[in-house]
Scaffold this motif. Sequence first.
Motif, PDB file in Angstrom:
ATOM      1  N   VAL A 173       0.810  -1.227   0.000  1.00  0.00           N
ATOM      2  CA  VAL A 173       0.000   0.000   0.000  1.00  0.00           C
ATOM      3  C   VAL A 173       0.840   1.272   0.000  1.00  0.00           C
ATOM      4  O   VAL A 173       0.290   2.367   0.111  1.00  0.00           O
ATOM      5  N   HIS A 174       2.157   1.153  -0.161  1.00  0.00           N
ATOM      6  CA  HIS A 174       3.013   2.327   0.011  1.00  0.00           C
ATOM      7  C   HIS A 174       2.738   3.436  -0.992  1.00  0.00           C
ATOM      8  O   HIS A 174       3.015   4.604  -0.721  1.00  0.00           O
ATOM      9  N   ASP A 175       2.176   3.113  -2.140  1.00  0.00           N
ATOM     10  CA  ASP A 175       1.931   4.119  -3.176  1.00  0.00           C
ATOM     11  C   ASP A 175       0.456   4.386  -3.424  1.00  0.00           C
ATOM     12  O   ASP A 175       0.101   4.982  -4.436  1.00  0.00           O
ATOM     13  N   ILE A 176      -0.408   3.999  -2.501  1.00  0.00           N
ATOM     14  CA  ILE A 176      -1.842   4.156  -2.745  1.00  0.00           C
ATOM     15  C   ILE A 176      -2.234   5.626  -2.883  1.00  0.00           C
ATOM     16  O   ILE A 176      -3.246   5.960  -3.499  1.00  0.00           O
ATOM     17  N   GLY A 177      -1.427   6.515  -2.360  1.00  0.00           N
ATOM     18  CA  GLY A 177      -1.674   7.946  -2.526  1.00  0.00           C
ATOM     19  C   GLY A 177      -1.574   8.412  -3.974  1.00  0.00           C
ATOM     20  O   GLY A 177      -2.013   9.526  -4.304  1.00  0.00           O
ATOM     21  N   LYS A 178      -1.011   7.576  -4.837  1.00  0.00           N
ATOM     22  CA  LYS A 178      -0.945   7.922  -6.264  1.00  0.00           C
ATOM     23  C   LYS A 178      -2.290   7.751  -6.963  1.00  0.00           C
ATOM     24  O   LYS A 178      -2.448   8.188  -8.110  1.00  0.00           O
ATOM     25  N   ALA A 179      -3.248   7.121  -6.289  1.00  0.00           N
ATOM     26  CA  ALA A 179      -4.595   6.981  -6.846  1.00  0.00           C
ATOM     27  C   ALA A 179      -5.324   8.305  -6.658  1.00  0.00           C
ATOM     28  O   ALA A 179      -6.210   8.456  -5.819  1.00  0.00           O
ATOM     29  N   ASN A 180      -4.916   9.271  -7.430  1.00  0.00           N
ATOM     30  CA  ASN A 180      -5.387  10.644  -7.278  1.00  0.00           C
ATOM     31  C   ASN A 180      -5.297  11.346  -8.631  1.00  0.00           C
ATOM     32  O   ASN A 180      -4.288  11.191  -9.342  1.00  0.00           O
ATOM     33  N   GLU A 181      -6.329  12.097  -8.985  1.00  0.00           N
ATOM     34  CA  GLU A 181      -6.323  12.782 -10.276  1.00  0.00           C
ATOM     35  C   GLU A 181      -5.112  13.696 -10.428  1.00  0.00           C
ATOM     36  O   GLU A 181      -4.534  13.801 -11.513  1.00  0.00           O
ATOM     37  N   GLY A 182      -4.719  14.354  -9.340  1.00  0.00           N
ATOM     38  CA  GLY A 182      -3.574  15.255  -9.412  1.00  0.00           C
ATOM     39  C   GLY A 182      -2.300  14.526  -9.769  1.00  0.00           C
ATOM     40  O   GLY A 182      -1.536  14.968 -10.641  1.00  0.00           O
ATOM     41  N   PHE A 183      -2.060  13.387  -9.105  1.00  0.00           N
ATOM     42  CA  PHE A 183      -0.836  12.634  -9.404  1.00  0.00           C
ATOM     43  C   PHE A 183      -0.885  12.047 -10.798  1.00  0.00           C
ATOM     44  O   PHE A 183       0.121  12.068 -11.524  1.00  0.00           O
ATOM     45  N   GLN A 184      -2.023  11.502 -11.194  1.00  0.00           N
ATOM     46  CA  GLN A 184      -2.136  10.887 -12.514  1.00  0.00           C
ATOM     47  C   GLN A 184      -1.931  11.917 -13.623  1.00  0.00           C
ATOM     48  O   GLN A 184      -1.300  11.634 -14.649  1.00  0.00           O
TER      49      GLN A 184
ATOM     50  N   ASP B 264      -5.261  20.141   2.411  1.00  0.00           N
ATOM     51  CA  ASP B 264      -5.691  18.753   2.607  1.00  0.00           C
ATOM     52  C   ASP B 264      -6.925  18.464   1.752  1.00  0.00           C
ATOM     53  O   ASP B 264      -6.996  17.425   1.077  1.00  0.00           O
ATOM     54  N   GLU B 265      -7.892  19.359   1.818  1.00  0.00           N
ATOM     55  CA  GLU B 265      -9.141  19.158   1.089  1.00  0.00           C
ATOM     56  C   GLU B 265      -8.906  19.115  -0.413  1.00  0.00           C
ATOM     57  O   GLU B 265      -9.501  18.302  -1.124  1.00  0.00           O
ATOM     58  N   ARG B 266      -8.043  19.976  -0.916  1.00  0.00           N
ATOM     59  CA  ARG B 266      -7.740  19.969  -2.350  1.00  0.00           C
ATOM     60  C   ARG B 266      -7.091  18.657  -2.753  1.00  0.00           C
ATOM     61  O   ARG B 266      -7.417  18.084  -3.796  1.00  0.00           O
ATOM     62  N   MET B 267      -6.171  18.177  -1.931  1.00  0.00           N
ATOM     63  CA  MET B 267      -5.489  16.922  -2.235  1.00  0.00           C
ATOM     64  C   MET B 267      -6.468  15.748  -2.184  1.00  0.00           C
ATOM     65  O   MET B 267      -6.495  14.903  -3.085  1.00  0.00           O
ATOM     66  N   LEU B 268      -7.290  15.697  -1.148  1.00  0.00           N
ATOM     67  CA  LEU B 268      -8.221  14.591  -0.979  1.00  0.00           C
ATOM     68  C   LEU B 268      -9.309  14.585  -2.048  1.00  0.00           C
ATOM     69  O   LEU B 268      -9.793  13.516  -2.438  1.00  0.00           O
ATOM     70  N   ALA B 269      -9.678  15.761  -2.559  1.00  0.00           N
ATOM     71  CA  ALA B 269     -10.704  15.827  -3.607  1.00  0.00           C
ATOM     72  C   ALA B 269     -10.266  15.057  -4.844  1.00  0.00           C
ATOM     73  O   ALA B 269     -11.093  14.440  -5.535  1.00  0.00           O
ATOM     74  N   GLY B 270      -8.978  15.063  -5.128  1.00  0.00           N
ATOM     75  CA  GLY B 270      -8.465  14.358  -6.302  1.00  0.00           C
ATOM     76  C   GLY B 270      -8.543  12.848  -6.186  1.00  0.00           C
ATOM     77  O   GLY B 270      -8.468  12.130  -7.194  1.00  0.00           O
ATOM     78  N   ALA B 271      -8.711  12.343  -4.964  1.00  0.00           N
ATOM     79  CA  ALA B 271      -8.786  10.899  -4.756  1.00  0.00           C
ATOM     80  C   ALA B 271     -10.205  10.365  -4.898  1.00  0.00           C
ATOM     81  O   ALA B 271     -10.396   9.155  -5.061  1.00  0.00           O
ATOM     82  N   ARG B 272     -11.190  11.228  -4.844  1.00  0.00           N
ATOM     83  CA  ARG B 272     -12.587  10.753  -4.824  1.00  0.00           C
ATOM     84  C   ARG B 272     -12.968   9.934  -6.043  1.00  0.00           C
ATOM     85  O   ARG B 272     -13.697   8.945  -5.911  1.00  0.00           O
ATOM     86  N   PRO B 273     -12.524  10.277  -7.253  1.00  0.00           N
ATOM     87  CA  PRO B 273     -12.877   9.422  -8.393  1.00  0.00           C
ATOM     88  C   PRO B 273     -12.340   7.999  -8.277  1.00  0.00           C
ATOM     89  O   PRO B 273     -12.841   7.089  -8.942  1.00  0.00           O
ATOM     90  N   TYR B 274     -11.327   7.800  -7.443  1.00  0.00           N
ATOM     91  CA  TYR B 274     -10.722   6.475  -7.267  1.00  0.00           C
ATOM     92  C   TYR B 274     -11.201   5.792  -5.987  1.00  0.00           C
ATOM     93  O   TYR B 274     -10.615   4.791  -5.566  1.00  0.00           O
TER      94      TYR B 274
END
Length: 221
Positions: free
Chosen positions: A75-86, A156-166
């Motif tokens: 799970v070390h890279d699960i934070g990459k499941a984010n529109e911003g990172f992609q 935080d909210e901006r970063m977390l918003a990018g994860a919602r589609p995933y």
Amino acid sequence: MYERDNSSSPPPGGPAEPLAKAPSAGGKGITLSAHAAQVARYLQQLLDAYRPALAPLIRETIDEWARSLITAALVHDIGKANEGFQTSLSKRSPWEFRHEALSVAYLPGATSHDDPWFYSLASILTHHKDVDDERLLGTTGATASSSVLDIVKRNDERMLAGARPYAVWITEYLEMAGLKSTDPDMDKVRQLHRTLLHEQLPPPVPAHPRSFLLTLSLIHI
């Protein structure tokens, strides 16, 4: 244990499985689950090789410690499941946030240094950057004063918003790794980071350890 079926289709209307590595010229990118499985297999080989040296030192907790590290690898890279990172991968430009901080936000906390999971979380948070790296600190807000904490929480909210589609993919992936899906908690990440910044580690640990997993190796082997 480390294999994941990548043949299933994404949820209707949802994004494709997130990538961990950008496509090479004329090639395909590496999916997050495929990359994590590679890391977990390699870590298992290391644990098997060094177990005779570790067993007398860690004793009764070695099995739990090893399991927690394997889970951390998955799970070390699960934070990459984010529109911003992609998007940053497709544009080949840095993301404004550090994905490893977001990875920790999805994971169970550890209440003490005696918990093997504590060092697994530490190794995830520091698997790219030094513990006092400015960009890592900028993402976690671990050293932010109370006067700017509102700004940190808006980030935080901006970063977390990018994860919602995933969200569906993240939930299923965490369950595959044996973890219960919970809402990401950046306050927990800040507290962990603050603890690590004040951690007193014995020699021969370098002044600015890049990885607490490497630190454990230096101490124990």
